[in-house]
Motif scaffolding. Sequence first.
Motif, PDB file in Angstrom:
ATOM      1  N   PHE A   6       4.336 -10.552  12.312  1.00  0.00           N
ATOM      2  CA  PHE A   6       2.878 -10.604  12.153  1.00  0.00           C
ATOM      3  C   PHE A   6       2.253  -9.264  11.789  1.00  0.00           C
ATOM      4  N   LYS A   7       3.024  -8.191  11.854  1.00  0.00           N
ATOM      5  CA  LYS A   7       2.502  -6.829  11.693  1.00  0.00           C
ATOM      6  C   LYS A   7       1.656  -6.657  10.431  1.00  0.00           C
ATOM      7  N   ASN A   8       2.180  -7.020   9.283  1.00  0.00           N
ATOM      8  CA  ASN A   8       1.437  -6.797   8.030  1.00  0.00           C
ATOM      9  C   ASN A   8       0.269  -7.758   7.869  1.00  0.00           C
ATOM     10  N   LEU A   9       0.420  -8.984   8.369  1.00  0.00           N
ATOM     11  CA  LEU A   9      -0.700  -9.918   8.326  1.00  0.00           C
ATOM     12  C   LEU A   9      -1.842  -9.425   9.212  1.00  0.00           C
ATOM     13  N   LYS A  10      -1.513  -8.885  10.374  1.00  0.00           N
ATOM     14  CA  LYS A  10      -2.550  -8.338  11.268  1.00  0.00           C
ATOM     15  C   LYS A  10      -3.264  -7.165  10.596  1.00  0.00           C
ATOM     16  N   TRP A  40      -3.572  -6.641   7.392  1.00  0.00           N
ATOM     17  CA  TRP A  40      -4.374  -7.242   6.319  1.00  0.00           C
ATOM     18  C   TRP A  40      -5.688  -7.785   6.888  1.00  0.00           C
ATOM     19  N   SER A  41      -5.597  -8.515   7.992  1.00  0.00           N
ATOM     20  CA  SER A  41      -6.784  -9.155   8.560  1.00  0.00           C
ATOM     21  C   SER A  41      -7.768  -8.139   9.139  1.00  0.00           C
ATOM     22  N   GLU A  42      -7.281  -7.015   9.615  1.00  0.00           N
ATOM     23  CA  GLU A  42      -8.149  -6.010  10.235  1.00  0.00           C
ATOM     24  C   GLU A  42      -8.746  -5.023   9.239  1.00  0.00           C
ATOM     25  N   HIS A  43      -8.041  -4.758   8.149  1.00  0.00           N
ATOM     26  CA  HIS A  43      -8.461  -3.684   7.251  1.00  0.00           C
ATOM     27  C   HIS A  43      -8.822  -4.110   5.834  1.00  0.00           C
ATOM     28  N   LEU A  44      -8.419  -5.285   5.450  1.00  0.00           N
ATOM     29  CA  LEU A  44      -8.623  -5.667   4.058  1.00  0.00           C
ATOM     30  C   LEU A  44      -9.356  -6.992   3.967  1.00  0.00           C
ATOM     31  N   VAL A  45      -9.081  -7.753   2.936  1.00  0.00           N
ATOM     32  CA  VAL A  45      -9.756  -9.024   2.693  1.00  0.00           C
ATOM     33  C   VAL A  45      -9.260 -10.053   3.706  1.00  0.00           C
ATOM     34  N   ASP A  49       0.836  -1.206   0.000  1.00  0.00           N
ATOM     35  CA  ASP A  49       0.000   0.000   0.000  1.00  0.00           C
ATOM     36  C   ASP A  49       0.868   1.253   0.000  1.00  0.00           C
ATOM     37  N   HIS A  50       0.229   2.406   0.003  1.00  0.00           N
ATOM     38  CA  HIS A  50       0.946   3.682  -0.088  1.00  0.00           C
ATOM     39  C   HIS A  50       1.815   3.955   1.145  1.00  0.00           C
ATOM     40  N   SER A  51       1.555   3.264   2.258  1.00  0.00           N
ATOM     41  CA  SER A  51       2.338   3.446   3.479  1.00  0.00           C
ATOM     42  C   SER A  51       3.508   2.471   3.576  1.00  0.00           C
ATOM     43  N   GLY A  52       3.669   1.606   2.583  1.00  0.00           N
ATOM     44  CA  GLY A  52       4.770   0.659   2.574  1.00  0.00           C
ATOM     45  C   GLY A  52       4.453  -0.685   3.206  1.00  0.00           C
ATOM     46  N   ARG A  53       3.222  -0.862   3.705  1.00  0.00           N
ATOM     47  CA  ARG A  53       2.845  -2.182   4.216  1.00  0.00           C
ATOM     48  C   ARG A  53       2.742  -3.134   3.036  1.00  0.00           C
ATOM     49  N   GLU A  54       3.193  -4.368   3.244  1.00  0.00           N
ATOM     50  CA  GLU A  54       3.165  -5.303   2.126  1.00  0.00           C
ATOM     51  C   GLU A  54       2.887  -6.722   2.602  1.00  0.00           C
TER      52      GLU A  54
END
Length: 103
Positions: free
Chosen positions: A59-63, A65-70, A27-32
Amino acid sequence: FESLVISEIAKTFYNRGEVPSMYFWRDHSGREIDCLVEYKGMLLAIEIKASKTINLEFFKNLKYWSEHLVYKKDSLYLVYAGDKSFKYDGINIVSWKDIADLF
């Protein structure tokens, strides 16, 4: 290590005569997320770490993903260089040796 894991995922599909639907997400914030795989109507989010030990930072990016996306139950994976596969805090931790078992 990421390339090894991604190629093993692709080989798992190709060896069954299937073409994998695999993506990378940032994403635009660099999370991947290192690898997204469409499989049996689900979108699996896979983070890949070369470490033999688990760090909560993994776990940061997976968390996110799980909270904000699909997100669907059991669609979050962390593949690492360790030997044991297990589940932790809703995330499937998978040894690199067990990659083929995901699909």
